[in-house]
Design a protein around this motif. Structure first.
Motif, PDB file in Angstrom:
ATOM      1  N   GLY A 138       0.804  -1.252   0.080  1.00 50.11           N
ATOM      2  CA  GLY A 138      -0.218   0.106  -0.201  1.00 50.11           C
ATOM      3  C   GLY A 138       0.847   1.301   0.065  1.00 50.11           C
ATOM      4  O   GLY A 138       1.709   1.388   0.785  1.00 50.11           O
ATOM      5  N   THR A 139       0.444   2.264  -1.041  1.00 49.94           N
ATOM      6  CA  THR A 139       0.951   3.485  -0.964  1.00 49.94           C
ATOM      7  C   THR A 139       0.138   4.581  -1.471  1.00 49.94           C
ATOM      8  O   THR A 139      -0.894   4.337  -2.054  1.00 49.94           O
ATOM      9  N   THR A 140       0.737   5.772  -1.080  1.00 50.38           N
ATOM     10  CA  THR A 140      -0.154   6.763  -1.443  1.00 50.38           C
ATOM     11  C   THR A 140       0.652   7.501  -3.133  1.00 50.38           C
ATOM     12  O   THR A 140       1.767   6.982  -3.345  1.00 50.38           O
ATOM     13  N   LEU A 141       0.071   8.317  -3.606  1.00 49.28           N
ATOM     14  CA  LEU A 141       0.917   8.915  -5.057  1.00 49.28           C
ATOM     15  C   LEU A 141       0.532  10.533  -5.145  1.00 49.28           C
ATOM     16  O   LEU A 141      -0.789  10.959  -4.943  1.00 49.28           O
ATOM     17  N   CYS A 142       1.548  11.085  -5.507  1.00 52.77           N
ATOM     18  CA  CYS A 142       1.119  12.614  -5.757  1.00 52.77           C
ATOM     19  C   CYS A 142       2.179  12.846  -7.093  1.00 52.77           C
ATOM     20  O   CYS A 142       3.341  12.816  -6.918  1.00 52.77           O
ATOM     21  N   ALA A 143       1.708  13.096  -8.130  1.00 53.90           N
ATOM     22  CA  ALA A 143       2.433  13.655  -9.448  1.00 53.90           C
ATOM     23  C   ALA A 143       1.931  14.880  -9.946  1.00 53.90           C
ATOM     24  O   ALA A 143       0.909  15.116  -9.848  1.00 53.90           O
ATOM     25  N   VAL A 144       3.142  15.465 -10.500  1.00 52.97           N
ATOM     26  CA  VAL A 144       2.487  16.982 -11.119  1.00 52.97           C
ATOM     27  C   VAL A 144       3.429  16.930 -12.494  1.00 52.97           C
ATOM     28  O   VAL A 144       4.732  16.482 -12.270  1.00 52.97           O
ATOM     29  N   PHE A 145       2.831  17.320 -13.385  1.00 43.55           N
ATOM     30  CA  PHE A 145       3.731  17.728 -14.609  1.00 43.55           C
ATOM     31  C   PHE A 145       3.536  18.952 -15.264  1.00 43.55           C
ATOM     32  O   PHE A 145       2.096  19.695 -15.047  1.00 43.55           O
ATOM     33  N   HIS A 146       4.493  19.631 -15.929  1.00 43.78           N
ATOM     34  CA  HIS A 146       4.324  20.850 -16.460  1.00 43.78           C
ATOM     35  C   HIS A 146       4.739  20.700 -18.025  1.00 43.78           C
ATOM     36  O   HIS A 146       5.709  19.948 -18.467  1.00 43.78           O
ATOM     37  N   CYS A 147       4.273  21.481 -18.775  1.00 41.46           N
ATOM     38  CA  CYS A 147       4.194  21.682 -20.264  1.00 41.46           C
ATOM     39  C   CYS A 147       4.029  23.210 -20.908  1.00 41.46           C
ATOM     40  O   CYS A 147       3.661  24.069 -20.055  1.00 41.46           O
ATOM     41  N   ASP A 148       4.276  23.354 -21.964  1.00 42.68           N
ATOM     42  CA  ASP A 148       3.954  24.629 -22.566  1.00 42.68           C
ATOM     43  C   ASP A 148       2.488  25.096 -22.182  1.00 42.68           C
ATOM     44  O   ASP A 148       2.176  26.349 -22.053  1.00 42.68           O
ATOM     45  N   ALA A 149       1.660  24.400 -22.294  1.00 40.90           N
ATOM     46  CA  ALA A 149       0.151  24.808 -22.040  1.00 40.90           C
ATOM     47  C   ALA A 149      -0.466  24.840 -20.615  1.00 40.90           C
ATOM     48  O   ALA A 149      -1.095  25.703 -20.413  1.00 40.90           O
ATOM     49  N   GLY A 150       0.439  24.521 -19.512  1.00 39.85           N
ATOM     50  CA  GLY A 150       0.103  24.653 -18.213  1.00 39.85           C
ATOM     51  C   GLY A 150       0.889  23.489 -17.459  1.00 39.85           C
ATOM     52  O   GLY A 150       1.677  22.855 -17.722  1.00 39.85           O
ATOM     53  N   TRP A 151      -0.189  23.119 -16.407  1.00 39.62           N
ATOM     54  CA  TRP A 151       0.362  22.078 -15.496  1.00 39.62           C
ATOM     55  C   TRP A 151      -0.741  21.171 -15.098  1.00 39.62           C
ATOM     56  O   TRP A 151      -1.917  21.795 -15.024  1.00 39.62           O
ATOM     57  N   GLY A 152      -0.577  19.954 -14.812  1.00 40.12           N
ATOM     58  CA  GLY A 152      -1.575  19.243 -14.168  1.00 40.12           C
ATOM     59  C   GLY A 152      -0.993  18.326 -13.151  1.00 40.12           C
ATOM     60  O   GLY A 152      -0.079  18.044 -13.036  1.00 40.12           O
ATOM     61  N   SER A 153      -1.891  17.818 -12.217  1.00 39.63           N
ATOM     62  CA  SER A 153      -1.622  17.092 -11.057  1.00 39.63           C
ATOM     63  C   SER A 153      -2.698  15.949 -10.850  1.00 39.63           C
ATOM     64  O   SER A 153      -3.952  16.269 -10.875  1.00 39.63           O
ATOM     65  N   VAL A 154      -2.291  14.484 -10.237  1.00 38.18           N
ATOM     66  CA  VAL A 154      -3.103  13.613  -9.999  1.00 38.18           C
ATOM     67  C   VAL A 154      -2.590  13.236  -8.540  1.00 38.18           C
ATOM     68  O   VAL A 154      -1.331  13.198  -8.124  1.00 38.18           O
ATOM     69  N   GLN A 155      -3.576  12.761  -7.635  1.00 41.98           N
ATOM     70  CA  GLN A 155      -3.241  12.551  -6.414  1.00 41.98           C
ATOM     71  C   GLN A 155      -4.084  11.350  -5.924  1.00 41.98           C
ATOM     72  O   GLN A 155      -5.512  11.514  -5.966  1.00 41.98           O
ATOM     73  N   ILE A 156      -3.572  10.489  -5.033  1.00 42.46           N
ATOM     74  CA  ILE A 156      -4.202   9.526  -4.150  1.00 42.46           C
ATOM     75  C   ILE A 156      -3.697   9.468  -2.763  1.00 42.46           C
ATOM     76  O   ILE A 156      -2.466   9.324  -2.946  1.00 42.46           O
ATOM     77  N   GLY A 157      -4.646   9.578  -1.823  1.00 42.38           N
ATOM     78  CA  GLY A 157      -4.058   9.358  -0.442  1.00 42.38           C
ATOM     79  C   GLY A 157      -3.590  11.009   0.196  1.00 42.38           C
ATOM     80  O   GLY A 157      -3.722  11.891  -0.562  1.00 42.38           O
TER      81      GLY A 157
END
Length: 222
Positions: A138-157
């Protein structure tokens, strides 16, 4: 705006004292047009005794999935369906790799003895036969990415995404979990992780984007 990307992961003082493995993992990637940073926090309880591997797999899978989605969409289509696909792919691929690892590495005698102290016969049998194979990882996760159009992130926990604005202020844009409270958190090892797999998207370019585990929150509270 071009960001410099980096990550850091250190074992906590409690884990050093108890001779436990480092259960947090971090990863980053910087390719043409795309930067990614990911953290995962393996659960520290005795039932999640392989969470260090679960966290390591989580950051690898998230980096791969986001990178592949970016290439497939030739720059990225930022819609809810896009983020739903990212989250679904991460959850599915993580579970597949974990089940493969469990099949290749069944419980050893010491692990069975330890779990016997925690679980009844029925629950232990589900663990041994693979029905509950995901729980030890079991683990949590938080990721962020950035590109020319902007940024996005996904997260669980638990854990956190913070944007540092150009005026020096801080924002926490990720929708809050309806489940996380106290020492409880949602996890990739849940039967249906999608129920609390959140995301956010911004078309601005902050001074910095940070993702970190709850250990950082406890040391440096907002």
């Amino acid at each position: 705006m071009k960001y410099a990307v980096f990550q850091c992961s250190r074992i906590g003082a409690t884990h050093v004292k108890k001779a436990l493995p480092r259960q947090d993992r971090a990863a980053s990637m910087d390719e043409k047009g795309l930067q990614i940073a990911v953290v995962a926090d393996g659960h520290g309880s005795r039932r999640h005794f392989r969470s260090d591997y679960g966290a390591e797999t989580a950051v690898e899978v998230a980096s791969d999935v986001i990178g592949n989605m970016f290439k497939e969409h030739n720059g990225i289509v930022f819609e809810d369906s896009f983020f739903t696909e990212i989250k679904h792919r991460i959850a599915t691929e993580w579970q597949k790799r974990i089940r493969d690892h469990y099949e290749q590495n069944p419980l050893n005698d010491a692990e069975i003895e330890e779990q016997l102290k925690l679980l009844g016969d029925e629950r232990l049998e589900k663990l041994i036969n693979g029905t509950d194979a995901l729980i030890p990882y079991g683990t949590t996760l938080c990721a962020v990415f950035h590109c020319d159009a902007g940024w996005g992130s996904v997260q669980i926990g638990d854990g956190c995404l913070t944007t540092v604005e150009h005026d020096g202020s801080f924002l926490w844009p990720m929708p809050k979990s309806n489940i996380n409270e106290g020492n409880k958190t949602t996890s990739l090892c849940m039967k249906d992780p999608m129920i609390d797999f959140r995301h956010c998207w911004g078309e601005d370019h902050p001074a910095a984007l940070l993702v970190y585990t709850d250990g950082i929150e406890k040391v440096f509270p907002p």
